[in-house]
Design a protein around this motif. Structure first.
Motif, short mmCIF file in Angstrom:
data_model
loop_
_atom_site.label_atom_id
_atom_site.label_comp_id
_atom_site.label_asym_id
_atom_site.label_seq_id
_atom_site.Cartn_x
_atom_site.Cartn_y
_atom_site.Cartn_z
N HIS A 66 0.80 -1.23 0.00
CA HIS A 66 0.00 0.00 0.00
C HIS A 66 0.84 1.28 0.00
O HIS A 66 0.28 2.37 0.07
N ARG A 67 2.15 1.18 -0.04
CA ARG A 67 2.99 2.38 0.16
C ARG A 67 2.76 3.44 -0.90
O ARG A 67 2.75 4.64 -0.59
N ASP A 68 2.55 3.05 -2.17
CA ASP A 68 2.36 4.06 -3.22
C ASP A 68 1.08 4.87 -2.98
O ASP A 68 1.09 6.09 -3.11
N LYS A 69 0.02 4.18 -2.60
CA LYS A 69 -1.24 4.87 -2.38
C LYS A 69 -1.15 5.83 -1.20
O LYS A 69 -1.64 6.96 -1.26
N ILE A 70 -0.53 5.37 -0.13
CA ILE A 70 -0.43 6.21 1.07
C ILE A 70 0.46 7.42 0.79
O ILE A 70 0.15 8.55 1.19
N TYR A 71 1.54 7.18 0.08
CA TYR A 71 2.43 8.29 -0.29
C TYR A 71 1.70 9.27 -1.21
O TYR A 71 1.80 10.49 -1.02
N ALA A 72 0.99 8.73 -2.20
CA ALA A 72 0.28 9.59 -3.17
C ALA A 72 -0.71 10.51 -2.46
O ALA A 72 -0.81 11.70 -2.78
N ARG A 73 -1.40 9.96 -1.47
CA ARG A 73 -2.38 10.77 -0.74
C ARG A 73 -1.68 11.87 0.06
O ARG A 73 -2.12 13.02 0.08
N ALA A 74 -0.58 11.52 0.67
CA ALA A 74 0.18 12.52 1.44
C ALA A 74 0.74 13.60 0.49
O ALA A 74 0.71 14.79 0.80
N GLU A 88 -13.75 -2.98 9.24
CA GLU A 88 -14.99 -2.35 8.75
C GLU A 88 -14.77 -1.73 7.37
O GLU A 88 -15.69 -1.61 6.57
N SER A 89 -13.54 -1.28 7.14
CA SER A 89 -13.17 -0.81 5.80
C SER A 89 -11.95 -1.63 5.39
O SER A 89 -11.45 -2.42 6.18
N SER A 90 -11.48 -1.41 4.17
CA SER A 90 -10.28 -2.14 3.76
C SER A 90 -9.07 -1.59 4.53
O SER A 90 -9.12 -0.46 5.03
N PHE A 91 -8.01 -2.38 4.58
CA PHE A 91 -6.82 -1.91 5.29
C PHE A 91 -6.26 -0.65 4.63
O PHE A 91 -5.84 0.28 5.32
N GLY A 92 -6.30 -0.62 3.30
CA GLY A 92 -5.79 0.55 2.56
C GLY A 92 -6.57 1.82 2.92
O GLY A 92 -5.98 2.88 3.13
N THR A 93 -7.88 1.69 3.01
CA THR A 93 -8.72 2.84 3.37
C THR A 93 -8.43 3.29 4.79
O THR A 93 -8.31 4.49 5.07
N PHE A 100 -10.35 12.09 -4.56
CA PHE A 100 -9.46 10.92 -4.46
C PHE A 100 -9.95 9.93 -3.40
O PHE A 100 -9.90 8.73 -3.60
N GLU A 101 -10.36 10.47 -2.28
CA GLU A 101 -10.78 9.59 -1.18
C GLU A 101 -12.26 9.22 -1.30
O GLU A 101 -12.74 8.36 -0.58
N GLU A 102 -12.95 9.93 -2.19
CA GLU A 102 -14.37 9.67 -2.47
C GLU A 102 -15.23 9.78 -1.21
O GLU A 102 -16.14 8.97 -0.99
N MET A 103 -14.91 10.75 -0.39
CA MET A 103 -15.71 10.98 0.82
C MET A 103 -16.95 11.79 0.47
O MET A 103 -16.92 12.64 -0.42
N GLU A 104 -18.02 11.55 1.23
CA GLU A 104 -19.22 12.36 1.08
C GLU A 104 -19.02 13.68 1.83
O GLU A 104 -18.12 13.79 2.65
N TYR A 105 -19.91 14.64 1.55
CA TYR A 105 -19.77 15.96 2.18
C TYR A 105 -19.69 15.86 3.72
O TYR A 105 -18.86 16.51 4.35
N LYS A 106 -20.57 15.05 4.29
CA LYS A 106 -20.62 15.00 5.76
C LYS A 106 -19.34 14.38 6.35
O LYS A 106 -18.89 14.77 7.42
#
Lengths: 175, 171
Positions: A11-19, A50-55, A134-140
């Protein structure tokens, strides 16, 4: 520990990309992503699946980035431009951009332009964009993460998108 | 642009599918009649689609080993006990018990044998008891005249005693 190392590798690429999307700085993004992995190790027992480890890990790195950005914000004087962004600025009144400024671009070129445009947003607008697109979060969810109202999230997202459109269009014209 | 801010945000919420079904229908019918709203929606959608392709190619600019080494060091610094195997030490009680238990068992067995078979016979019966030094939990009793052999095993093995295991660990 070996199993955890494997998770990091996966998961390192995804975590780095988000940062990197949030911080706009390679060195800070590496440091914060590594700090996130250490926190992940310490809190591993709290991961309930409850969510994926990556999330789960991206939420940790996002919170670390937000803390860092808030610290940085406190250390510098807010510019007039940033204050304009918060209250709407000129983007609110601009006519819509009728062509797609990134149409036909190769992936690398597109990335460079978005990268440049993102760098010109205030951290609040950039963060809302990153969390939504990117994270696809809802407004709330964004409101909860950023500790603000849903109305503020909607306004910031709107201005961020409009400003991105303007900046990307300017970059297209420059080329 | 003349559209009021509330409408702008509603249009965006329509794009992001954050409206109720009734509100979405209302916006859809409004879009059909409003050219400016249609153009604004297209602009917002274009920006969203452009952003969606941004993170796909981002790669960590460090090797796996180098990146992991810093994480590992930090974990070990913060949690040395969890990261390293604990040294096993034997308490004095457990060490003594390792010899006392088999020795006591040998003594008990000898007494039991003597009581059972009575005093040595006039013909001079041959009795023998052995204990292995490398495994103090085992000893053997031989009665050559009666062709009998008895092997005594200490079970579970000394090292497997749960209470001694607990005591041996350094907290």
């Amino acid at each position: 520990m070996e199993a955890f190392e494997e998770l990091v590798a996966r998961h390192r690429d995804k975590i780095y990309a988000r940062a990197f999307s949030m911080m706009r700085n390679e060195e800070e993004a590496i440091d914060l992503s590594q700090e996130a992995w250490v926190k992940g190790w310490q809190r591993l027992v709290q991961f309930q699946g409850e969510s994926s480890f990556g999330t789960w890990m991206t939420r940790i790195v996002i919170n670390l980035c937000l803390d860092q950005l808030r610290k940085q914000k406190r250390q510098r004087t807010e510019s007039i431009e940033a204050m304009d962004d918060e209250t709407g600025g000129v983007e609110r009144h601009m006519p819509p951009i009728t062509i797609n400024p990134t149409a036909g671009l190769e992936r690398n070129e597109l990335r460079q332009r978005i990268d440049k445009a993102l760098g010109q947003l205030s951290y609040e607008h950039r963060t809302v964009l990153v969390l939504h697109e990117f994270e696809e979060m809802e407004y709330k969810e964004i409101a909860k993460t950023m500790n603000c109202s849903i109305g503020t999230v909607m306004s910031r997202l709107f201005y961020a998108r409009r400003k991105m459109a303007t900046l990307l269009n300017d970059l297209r014209k420059e080329k | 642009m003349n559209m009021d801010h509330e409408k702008q945000l509603k249009l965006q919420a329509f794009l992001d599918e954050e409206l109720s079904e009734a509100e979405a229908k209302e916006v859809a019918s409004w879009l059909a009649k409003d050219q400016e709203a249609t153009l604004l929606l297209a602009e917002l959608r274009n920006t969203r689609q452009s952003m969606a392709r941004f993170e796909a190619g981002v790669r960590l600019p460090e090797s796996r080993e180098f990146y992991w080494s810093k994480i590992e060091r930090e974990i070990e610094r913060l949690e040395p006990a969890a990261a390293r195997p604990e040294p096993v030490r034997t308490s004095w009680l457990a060490a003594w018990r390792r010899f006392l238990v088999p020795a006591g068992a040998v003594a008990a067995l000898l007494i039991a044998v003597l009581v059972t078979i009575g005093p040595p016979t006039p013909q001079g019966g041959r009795l023998e008891a052995e204990s292995a030094f490398n495994d103090p939990g085992v000893f053997t009793y031989h009665d050559y005249d009666n062709h009998a052999t008895l092997v005594w095993l200490s079970y579970p093995a000394e090292k497997d005693f749960p209470d001694s295991d607990q005591n041996d660990k350094v907290q």
